[in-house]
Design an enzyme around this catalytic site. Sequence first.
Site, PDB file in Angstrom:
ATOM      1  N   ASN A  54      20.605   6.382  50.864  1.00  0.00           N
ATOM      2  CA  ASN A  54      21.594   6.740  51.873  1.00  0.00           C
ATOM      3  C   ASN A  54      22.847   7.248  51.140  1.00  0.00           C
ATOM      4  O   ASN A  54      22.849   7.349  49.907  1.00  0.00           O
ATOM      5  CB  ASN A  54      21.881   5.571  52.830  1.00  0.00           C
ATOM      6  CG  ASN A  54      22.403   4.334  52.104  1.00  0.00           C
ATOM      7  OD1 ASN A  54      22.939   4.434  50.994  1.00  0.00           O
ATOM      8  ND2 ASN A  54      22.250   3.185  52.710  1.00  0.00           N
ATOM      9  N   ASP A  73      13.685   2.688  56.438  1.00  0.00           N
ATOM     10  CA  ASP A  73      12.245   2.429  56.304  1.00  0.00           C
ATOM     11  C   ASP A  73      11.457   3.475  57.094  1.00  0.00           C
ATOM     12  O   ASP A  73      10.418   3.957  56.644  1.00  0.00           O
ATOM     13  CB  ASP A  73      11.882   1.033  56.855  1.00  0.00           C
ATOM     14  CG  ASP A  73      12.464  -0.101  56.019  1.00  0.00           C
ATOM     15  OD1 ASP A  73      12.774   0.119  54.838  1.00  0.00           O
ATOM     16  OD2 ASP A  73      12.602  -1.214  56.570  1.00  0.00           O
ATOM     17  N   LYS A 110      25.772   5.917  50.578  1.00  0.00           N
ATOM     18  CA  LYS A 110      26.378   4.931  49.680  1.00  0.00           C
ATOM     19  C   LYS A 110      25.565   4.818  48.386  1.00  0.00           C
ATOM     20  O   LYS A 110      26.122   4.802  47.287  1.00  0.00           O
ATOM     21  CB  LYS A 110      26.433   3.587  50.413  1.00  0.00           C
ATOM     22  CG  LYS A 110      27.154   2.490  49.701  1.00  0.00           C
ATOM     23  CD  LYS A 110      27.466   1.348  50.684  1.00  0.00           C
ATOM     24  CE  LYS A 110      28.101   0.175  49.960  1.00  0.00           C
ATOM     25  NZ  LYS A 110      27.088  -0.710  49.353  1.00  0.00           N
ATOM     26  N   GLU A 111      24.238   4.768  48.540  1.00  0.00           N
ATOM     27  CA  GLU A 111      23.380   4.659  47.352  1.00  0.00           C
ATOM     28  C   GLU A 111      23.434   5.929  46.510  1.00  0.00           C
ATOM     29  O   GLU A 111      23.315   5.880  45.281  1.00  0.00           O
ATOM     30  CB  GLU A 111      21.940   4.350  47.776  1.00  0.00           C
ATOM     31  CG  GLU A 111      21.770   2.951  48.355  1.00  0.00           C
ATOM     32  CD  GLU A 111      20.617   2.805  49.327  1.00  0.00           C
ATOM     33  OE1 GLU A 111      20.337   1.663  49.729  1.00  0.00           O
ATOM     34  OE2 GLU A 111      20.013   3.832  49.740  1.00  0.00           O
TER      35      GLU A 111
END
Length: 341
Positions: free
Chosen positions: A211, A281, A213-214
């Site tokens: 995402n 997921d 942030k990652e």
Amino acid sequence: MNGYTIDKERLLASVAGLAGNEVLIVGDVMVDEYLMGDAERISPEAPVPVVHVTEDRHLVGGAGNVARNVRTLGGVPRLISVCGTGTRAALLRRVLDNEGIEPQLVEIPGRPTTIKTRVIARQQQMLRIDREDASPVGGVHLDRLLALVQDALADTRVVVVSDYGKGIVTASFMERLSAMCAASSTRPLILVDPKTPNFHLYKGVHMLTPNTKETSEGAGLPAGNREQIRAAAAAIFRKLDCEHLLTTLGPQGMALFMTPDDAWHVPTVAQKVYDVTGAGDTVIATVGLCLASGLPLLESCILANYAAGIVVGQVGAATASPDELRHAIATLDVPQVNRWQ
Ligand SMILES: Nc1ncnc2c1ncn2[C@@H]1O[C@H](COP(=O)(O)OP(=O)(O)OP(=O)(O)O)[C@@H](O)[C@H]1O
Ligand SMILES: [Mg+2]
């Protein structure tokens, strides 16, 4: 060409082609337990509320939720993971069985089966209890896990690594998995849903699905706007030498980087947003199944974006069915897929 024209008929036909395809999922599996009831009084034993449990619900989480998404879409998930032994391992197996998933689990004596228990009273979470041991899975247990993967590779086109940071993904695991895939005649593609501390381990994989942030944390750079996300993506390509990168953008949909300089933006199709739990997921499960069925990457991501748009409009970690996907494609305005300049 700066826009991609979505052909509704072709997408609808693609959905029909998903059924029966296999996706291998390796990663951290867990049980999400919800104890629900009333809290009417204070305990005589300590100054804490007493929750009288009236409902006890168990859902499969982590890599198990990816498998659940593949299954709901009509695919065949092959789930390989680890667990402990005894009654909690039996609970995990029962919960997976309820979802029609037959896992291959390496039982590790003395290691707890990962279970996250939430105690909820009057719609409010009062307490969370975690049972887990996130220490690296190694030695004979890793050998067993990889032997199961090796057996499954013969008829696998896509391997999804669902990393929830609970010990399966280690340097040794990633190196051996990559070597096995490279040596397999089916040349399976490795897709990774990453966990920030493990970013450096995902070298040379087909695609990562972080995402925003990652993406920022993985690159060690800010990702607050389009320019920054492009720079962060480029840094990830340089660090990992991955083939593609799919950054999910929450309410903004997703950005597919075919290469650092060739990015497509797919806006969300969500009409209403109730619960975004598990949308990541859904994304990796749908992309994995689409690729396993032979669809091109951009089309796979567009379908995954539809599936995510459906699940965020439902309560809890929901899944999308082929009928729901077809309904969404047929009735919603097609998303404007444009090159990210
Ligand atoms: N608030 C939202 N509004 C519309 N669509 C959303 C929203 N949040 C998520 N989505 C859809 O779900 C996809 C994945 O969401 P997100 O980027 O939040 O992933 P994530 O943070 O990995 O999720 P998870 O919490 O499951 O790990 C997005 O690409 C988008 O299509
Ligand atoms: Mg995620």
